[in-house]
Design a protein around this motif. Structure first.
Motif, PDB file in Angstrom:
ATOM      1  N   HIS A  21      30.509  64.848  12.404  1.00  0.00           N
ATOM      2  CA  HIS A  21      31.760  64.072  12.456  1.00  0.00           C
ATOM      3  C   HIS A  21      32.922  64.980  12.033  1.00  0.00           C
ATOM      4  O   HIS A  21      33.971  64.998  12.673  1.00  0.00           O
ATOM      5  N   TRP A  25      36.249  65.848  14.138  1.00  0.00           N
ATOM      6  CA  TRP A  25      37.567  65.396  13.657  1.00  0.00           C
ATOM      7  C   TRP A  25      38.485  66.598  13.401  1.00  0.00           C
ATOM      8  O   TRP A  25      39.680  66.553  13.675  1.00  0.00           O
ATOM      9  N   ARG A  49      35.031  54.295  13.403  1.00  0.00           N
ATOM     10  CA  ARG A  49      35.708  55.367  14.154  1.00  0.00           C
ATOM     11  C   ARG A  49      37.228  55.208  14.165  1.00  0.00           C
ATOM     12  O   ARG A  49      37.970  56.148  13.855  1.00  0.00           O
ATOM     13  N   ALA A  74      40.442  59.048  19.912  1.00  0.00           N
ATOM     14  CA  ALA A  74      39.110  58.653  19.430  1.00  0.00           C
ATOM     15  C   ALA A  74      38.049  59.003  20.473  1.00  0.00           C
ATOM     16  O   ALA A  74      36.953  59.458  20.127  1.00  0.00           O
ATOM     17  N   ASP A  75      38.392  58.833  21.758  1.00  0.00           N
ATOM     18  CA  ASP A  75      37.442  59.165  22.828  1.00  0.00           C
ATOM     19  C   ASP A  75      37.162  60.667  22.865  1.00  0.00           C
ATOM     20  O   ASP A  75      36.028  61.091  23.063  1.00  0.00           O
ATOM     21  N   LYS A  77      37.442  62.791  20.347  1.00  0.00           N
ATOM     22  CA  LYS A  77      36.604  63.123  19.179  1.00  0.00           C
ATOM     23  C   LYS A  77      35.161  62.734  19.439  1.00  0.00           C
ATOM     24  O   LYS A  77      34.229  63.495  19.158  1.00  0.00           O
ATOM     25  N   ASN A  78      34.974  61.521  19.984  1.00  0.00           N
ATOM     26  CA  ASN A  78      33.599  61.047  20.187  1.00  0.00           C
ATOM     27  C   ASN A  78      32.873  61.907  21.212  1.00  0.00           C
ATOM     28  O   ASN A  78      31.675  62.178  21.052  1.00  0.00           O
ATOM     29  N   TYR A  81      31.682  64.883  19.393  1.00  0.00           N
ATOM     30  CA  TYR A  81      30.620  64.473  18.451  1.00  0.00           C
ATOM     31  C   TYR A  81      29.301  64.218  19.191  1.00  0.00           C
ATOM     32  O   TYR A  81      28.239  64.684  18.772  1.00  0.00           O
ATOM     33  N   VAL A  82      29.380  63.510  20.321  1.00  0.00           N
ATOM     34  CA  VAL A  82      28.164  63.189  21.084  1.00  0.00           C
ATOM     35  C   VAL A  82      27.521  64.472  21.601  1.00  0.00           C
ATOM     36  O   VAL A  82      26.293  64.608  21.588  1.00  0.00           O
ATOM     37  N   SER A 117      27.788  53.261  12.829  1.00  0.00           N
ATOM     38  CA  SER A 117      27.928  54.144  13.988  1.00  0.00           C
ATOM     39  C   SER A 117      27.543  53.480  15.305  1.00  0.00           C
ATOM     40  O   SER A 117      26.517  52.811  15.396  1.00  0.00           O
ATOM     41  N   LYS A 118      28.378  53.737  16.324  1.00  0.00           N
ATOM     42  CA  LYS A 118      28.056  53.259  17.674  1.00  0.00           C
ATOM     43  C   LYS A 118      27.084  54.228  18.349  1.00  0.00           C
ATOM     44  O   LYS A 118      26.620  53.968  19.450  1.00  0.00           O
ATOM     45  N   ASN A 119      26.821  55.355  17.696  1.00  0.00           N
ATOM     46  CA  ASN A 119      25.917  56.365  18.265  1.00  0.00           C
ATOM     47  C   ASN A 119      24.553  56.367  17.579  1.00  0.00           C
ATOM     48  O   ASN A 119      23.765  57.307  17.755  1.00  0.00           O
TER      49      ASN A 119
END
Ligand code: B16
Ligand code: MG
Length: 216
Positions: A21, A25, A49, A74-75, A77-78, A81-82, A117-119
């Motif tokens: 993360h 970020w 997030r 946010a997208d 960053k995600n 991260y993904v 977390s959504k992940n």
């Protein structure tokens, strides 16, 4: 009270995704023209997030960002991260976590994940831990963030167990508050200075045993 279920936070309890993360970020912060320090990152642990993005923008002194631009940030960053977590391997499971989950299963104690977390599903799959959880409640399934108890109450409900029969494992103060608000006992993973309201604080799951669980 007999313990029938254990509910686990993910980041900081089962695995250290905070470092990924942070990397993602910090990249965003650099693109926005400021530095984001490890100390700043502490404020993001256990936080959702979009709330994390608000903290990051506050640190950078950036205000007046439109909702559409926030969503784009946010997208971005995600996405980074993904791509980092999609390379994770089972050796990144924190010490003692898998053994403790297996000992709970052997003792007939039910297990659930309760993560913001959504992940979370991607991470559990990469770590090959998904089969050790009887229920998974993550950021895709809850509306209210910790310290609201929703994520843990949903976990107890999914397992068919009363809150008083559950023990929560958490590394963040907001998570300990969530457990208490939900009427559950809790074990803090980390420092007693921060997690002092927990029924027990241990440095990691390698210090957890069924005997210690029964003594709660
Ligand atoms: P995502 P946890 C939390 O996980 C992290 O601690 C927090 O830093 C992160 O912002 C949040 O998940 C949301 O993650 O962007 O993947 O949906 O500690 O609740 O397991
Ligand atoms: Mg956590």
């Amino acid at each position: 009270m007999e313990t029938k279920a254990c509910l686990f936070d993910l980041d900081g309890v089962i695995v250290d995704t905070a470092k990924y993360h942070y990397q993602a970020w910090r990249s965003l912060a650099r693109r926005l023209g400021f530095d984001f320090s490890p100390a700043h990152n502490e404020r993001l642990k256990g936080v959702s997030r979009m709330a994390s993005l608000d903290i990051l923008l506050e640190v950078g002194g950036i205000s007046g960002v439109s909702d559409a631009d926030k969503q784009r940030m946010a997208d971005e960053k995600n996405a980074e991260y993904v791509s980092l977590i999609s390379r994770m391997t089972p050796d990144e499971v924190l010490p003692g976590a898998e053994d403790f989950l297996r000992s709970l299963r052997a003792a007939g104690i039910r297990t659930a994940l309760g993560s913001a977390s959504k992940n979370a599903m991607t991470i559990l799959d990469r770590l090959q831990l998904t089969p050790l959880f009887d229920a998974i409640v993550d950021g895709t399934k809850v509306a209210k963030a910790k310290p609201d108890p929703e994520v843990f109450l949903r976990g107890a409900e999914a397992l068919g167990v009363a809150p008083a029969e559950c023990v929560v494992f958490e590394d963040a103060e907001a998570g300990i508050e969530a457990a208490i608000a939900g009427g559950m006992r809790c074990v803090g993973i980390g420092s007693p200075d921060i997690l002092g309201r927990a029924n027990l604080v241990v440095p990691g799951l390698s210090a957890m045993t069924l005997d210690r669980l029964r003594a709660l």
